[in-house]
Design an enzyme around this catalytic site. Structure first.
Site, mmCIF file in Angstrom:
data_model
loop_
_atom_site.group_PDB
_atom_site.id
_atom_site.type_symbol
_atom_site.label_atom_id
_atom_site.label_comp_id
_atom_site.label_asym_id
_atom_site.label_seq_id
_atom_site.Cartn_x
_atom_site.Cartn_y
_atom_site.Cartn_z
ATOM 1 N N LYS A 10 0.848 -1.186 0.000
ATOM 2 C CA LYS A 10 0.000 0.000 0.000
ATOM 3 C C LYS A 10 0.889 1.243 0.000
ATOM 4 O O LYS A 10 1.780 1.380 0.846
ATOM 5 C CB LYS A 10 -0.927 -0.008 1.218
ATOM 6 C CG LYS A 10 -1.947 1.138 1.218
ATOM 7 C CD LYS A 10 -1.453 2.337 2.004
ATOM 8 C CE LYS A 10 -2.410 3.524 1.897
ATOM 9 N NZ LYS A 10 -2.035 4.638 2.805
ATOM 10 N N GLY A 13 0.599 8.774 1.647
ATOM 11 C CA GLY A 13 1.343 9.947 2.059
ATOM 12 C C GLY A 13 1.598 10.912 0.919
ATOM 13 O O GLY A 13 0.865 10.959 -0.062
ATOM 14 N N GLY A 47 -4.397 11.258 -1.108
ATOM 15 C CA GLY A 47 -5.070 12.339 -0.411
ATOM 16 C C GLY A 47 -4.526 13.719 -0.732
ATOM 17 O O GLY A 47 -5.276 14.694 -0.789
#
Length: 261
Positions: A10, A13, A47
């Protein structure tokens, strides 16, 4: 193709903001694939790209219990950032490093079943295992599947799924080893020191003390779920040190945090 267990990695960040970091990571992944012959699958969020895109459009974003609140009117933007831009940035790096790859989302081939998690969160998905047939055939063909954390419900709605939870679900489907990479070197204690081994009891205590919170709590809970299902530890470490990454991927101790049931 090696008969070894697949490895799910995965990625998270601020990695996607740095071409230098991406280049270093994929150079390491290329070396790992060439040396070990292990089937490898990447799962990613993005994100930072989502935040940048929403800000550019004058939209705001909030989080609840470490999960991004996703109004349904924002899901086209978020899906574009994750399944589009983020996924293709990673695919481009794989191609540049001569790794045969395929970009996917959680809905492709019915890989994961997704439903709405909580009406208060909007278009945020709850994820369960699905059909491994497509991904297994890609792994058998020596392809690297790169899977974004965008899911699709049975009635065709796009859902934003937490990437740690998505990676856990895919590892369970494939009975794979799981490594979670983020900005930090692993799970840190109240003094900011790296925890080499984290048990469920210790994790619960640190969450009650609010040492492990927000997004890291989501990550740890997902990892603990995987350790129970898979019956083996899950490693959490950083993508920032490619020279340590091979050791982390190979399951050697001394790097990152190993979470066990």
């Amino acid at each position: 193709m090696s008969e070894q267990q697949p490895l799910v990695v995965k990625l998270g960040g601020t990695l996607l903001e740095s071409e230098q970091a991406l280049n270093a990571l994929f150079s390491t992944l290329k070396a790992f694939i060439d040396d070990s012959g292990r089937p490898l699958l990447l799962v990613h969020g993005g994100g930072v790209l989502v935040d940048n895109q929403l800000k550019a459009m004058g939209l705001t974003s909030t989080k609840k219990n470490g999960l991004r609140v996703t109004p349904f009117e924002q899901i086209p933007v978020i899906a574009g950032a994750l399944a589009g831009t983020a996924n293709k940035l990673l695919l481009a790096q794989a191609i540049a490093h001569e790794i045969p790859s395929v970009g996917l989302c959680l809905g492709d081939g019915g890989l994961c079943r997704v439903s709405q998690l909580d009406p208060e969160l909007g278009a945020v998905g709850q994820i369960e295992g699905g059909d491994a047939a497509l991904v297994s055939s890609l792994l058998a063909g020596s392809f690297l599947p790169i899977v974004s954390s965008i899911g699709i419900t049975f009635d065709g709605k796009l859902m934003n799924v937490n990437a740690d939870q998505a990676a856990t679900a895919i590892a369970e489907i494939l009975d794979a080893d799981l490594v979670m990479l983020s900005d930090v070197s692993g799970i840190l204690d109240g003094e900011g020191q790296l925890i080499a081994h984290l048990s469920e009891a210790d994790a619960q205590q640190l969450m009650e003390q609010n040492v492990i919170k927000d997004g890291m709590a989501v990550k740890v809970k997902a990892a603990l779920k995987a350790t129970k299902t898979l019956g083996k530890p899950v490693a959490v470490g950083s993508w920032r040190h490619p020279e340590q990454l091979l050791s982390l991927l190979a399951g050697e101790s001394g790097y990152g945090t190993r979470i066990s049931h």
